[in-house]
Scaffold this active site. Structure first.
Site, PDB file in Angstrom:
ATOM      1  N   SER A  27       5.779  -1.344  -2.174  1.00  0.00           N
ATOM      2  CA  SER A  27       6.570  -1.996  -1.130  1.00  0.00           C
ATOM      3  C   SER A  27       7.314  -0.973  -0.279  1.00  0.00           C
ATOM      4  O   SER A  27       6.699  -0.176   0.419  1.00  0.00           O
ATOM      5  CB  SER A  27       7.536  -2.991  -1.791  1.00  0.00           C
ATOM      6  OG  SER A  27       8.222  -3.759  -0.845  1.00  0.00           O
ATOM      7  N   HIS A  35       3.622 -10.195  -4.182  1.00  0.00           N
ATOM      8  CA  HIS A  35       4.313  -8.939  -3.913  1.00  0.00           C
ATOM      9  C   HIS A  35       4.735  -8.227  -5.198  1.00  0.00           C
ATOM     10  O   HIS A  35       4.541  -7.016  -5.344  1.00  0.00           O
ATOM     11  CB  HIS A  35       5.538  -9.215  -3.037  1.00  0.00           C
ATOM     12  CG  HIS A  35       6.189  -7.995  -2.492  1.00  0.00           C
ATOM     13  ND1 HIS A  35       5.651  -7.247  -1.471  1.00  0.00           N
ATOM     14  CD2 HIS A  35       7.337  -7.360  -2.836  1.00  0.00           C
ATOM     15  CE1 HIS A  35       6.438  -6.219  -1.196  1.00  0.00           C
ATOM     16  NE2 HIS A  35       7.468  -6.267  -2.007  1.00  0.00           N
TER      17      HIS A  35
END
Length: 457
Positions: free
Chosen positions: A228, A432
């Site tokens: 990320s 995610h």
């Protein structure tokens, strides 16, 4: 703000619910310790690094394993040769341990190093050393820490897997998390200390960490794996400090959060849409440092969780913002996840990501027309130059990722001069945080990550 909030709620309806359609039974895990994994290496002292070696120890809880885990959710996972168990007693213990103590608990040598940035921040790095081996730098995502890579034990933690595969593993804690909350000049006001976004992490933190590793290991280059924001900051570094791109032999991005035009996070959409600007955002987030209890969480958590999932995960800021796939996570391990979540972040980091949401550009922080003109000599924020990321890059994405849409990652692939792989994780709804917490992350992601590391040393 009420109008903007209604728009954000409408976006939630379009995105759909993440709550699983049926409840799921969870089985406690316990990780066996490999007695041969302790490493012996003489540590070195240098002016830029303070090393604290932790003694190795064995977990005493393994005899408490009473049952085998349920079958895995995919054929590849069922065929995996490694064991994945977790004793119940260790869940409560590991939830409270700091990263070095967790690593030591599972039989690995660990060192703590400190690097100092050009703008005065003191950064903590945790290391599982292997003398003479290829160094790999792991960089966590937003609100996370080095615990990301070790919290679920040797069978599932990427840092352990890399070490067992013969790598010298370094884990950076970026400025502002619980391990990196100091400045050389002493702690200043919150407004001054937290005045940074992922831009400063890329411009200052990553170069400082890379310099330290190269100096400590005497190696010409390292490999880099970022999750990320750890990926976002890497591409900032290549643009702002292009000389460091040549020091990375391979970069692997887990959930590339660079272009964010197709981002599906309702919370980020809301933060960009409301008219109060950054001042209003500080009120919603609880100050310059994101408060663990803030109004954004209260607004959006009920759209991620229902009464079917009575977990405190629904009140953790990063999961509310980035989404959460409950189907891929062993809820028995929730205490560990909760214990190492929300490790510190600035409101400015969040707002910078919110500015990129729905935007086709990967650009610097937008201060507004007047301040942009003063800072950048342009009324618009400058774009980051991805063509300067000259090293090999491998991208790993999932279809269920709110922050890494297919179109955005494809665009990133096209704009990178040396992208060797753009890999879609073939698992429905892979999200995610699945890149670090999915119960199947090793077979779905890490096996390929290790393979790429080996073929690009």
């Amino acid at each position: 703000m009420a109008i903007a909030f209604n728009i954000a709620i409408y976006a939630i309806i379009l995105v759909g619910s993440l709550v699983p359609s049926k409840t799921q039974e969870w089985v406690p895990y316990a990780y066996p310790v490999d007695e041969n994994q302790g490493l012996n290496e003489q540590t070195q002292w240098q002016s830029q690094s303070q090393i604290q070696s932790q003694g190795t120890s064995q977990s005493q809880s393994q005899a408490q394993i009473q049952s085998q885990p349920e079958p895995r959710s995919c054929l590849q996972c069922q065929q995996a040769s490694y064991q994945q168990f977790f004793a119940e007693v260790d869940i409560q213990i590991d939830a409270k341990l700091e990263t070095p103590k967790m690593i030591s608990k599972y039989g690995h040598q660990v060192e703590t190093h400190y690097a100092f940035t050009a703008d005065g921040y003191k950064l903590c790095l945790h290391r599982i050393p292997r003398s003479g081996a290829t160094p790999v730098l792991l960089v966590h995502g937003l609100m996370a820490s080095s615990a990301t890579w070790v919290q679920f034990g040797p069978s599932q933690g990427l840092a352990y897997i890399l070490s067992q595969s013969g790598y010298d593993v370094w884990m950076l804690n970026t400025r502002g998390n619980v391990y990196s909350e100091e400045r050389l000049a002493g702690r200043e006001s919150d407004k001054i200390f937290w005045d940074f976004s992922f831009h400063e992490i890329g411009q200052y933190d990553l170069p400082a960490a890379i310099d330290l590793i190269l100096l400590q290991t005497k190696m010409p280059s390292i490999q880099y794996i970022g999750h990320s924001q750890g990926s976002t900051a890497f591409f900032v570094m290549c643009s702002e400090r292009p000389e460091y791109a040549g020091k990375i032999s391979l970069m692997q991005s887990l959930s590339p959060s660079v272009y964010m035009e197709g981002t599906r996070s309702p919370a980020l959409k809301f933060m960009k849409l409301f008219s109060g600007g950054f001042t209003m955002l500080l009120n919603l987030l609880g100050g310059h440092k994101i408060s663990l209890k803030n109004k954004i969480v209260d607004m959006f958590r009920n759209h991620i969780c229902t009464k079917l999932i009575p977990s405190r995960i629904c009140a953790i800021f990063e999961f509310v913002v980035c989404g959460f796939n409950f189907n891929s996570f062993n809820m028995t391990l929730s205490p560990i996840l909760e214990g190492h979540a929300s490790q510190g972040s600035s409101a400015k980091q969040i707002y910078h990501f919110a500015q990129l949401q729905g935007n086709s550009a990967f650009q610097k922080y937008d201060y507004g027309l007047i301040l942009n003109k003063i800072r950048y000599q342009s009324i618009f924020p400058p774009l980051y130059n991805l063509s300067l990321a000259l090293g090999k890059v491998a991208l790993h994405r999932g279809d269920g990722d709110w922050l890494g849409s297919e179109s955005d990652v494809l665009r990133l692939e096209r704009d990178l001069p040396n992208c060797i792989e753009n890999r879609n994780i073939r698992f429905e709804g892979f999200s995610h945080f699945d890149f670090t917490i999915s119960k199947d992350v090793r077979s779905l992601v890490y096996d390929r990550v290790i393979s790429l590391c080996g073929s690009n040393r």
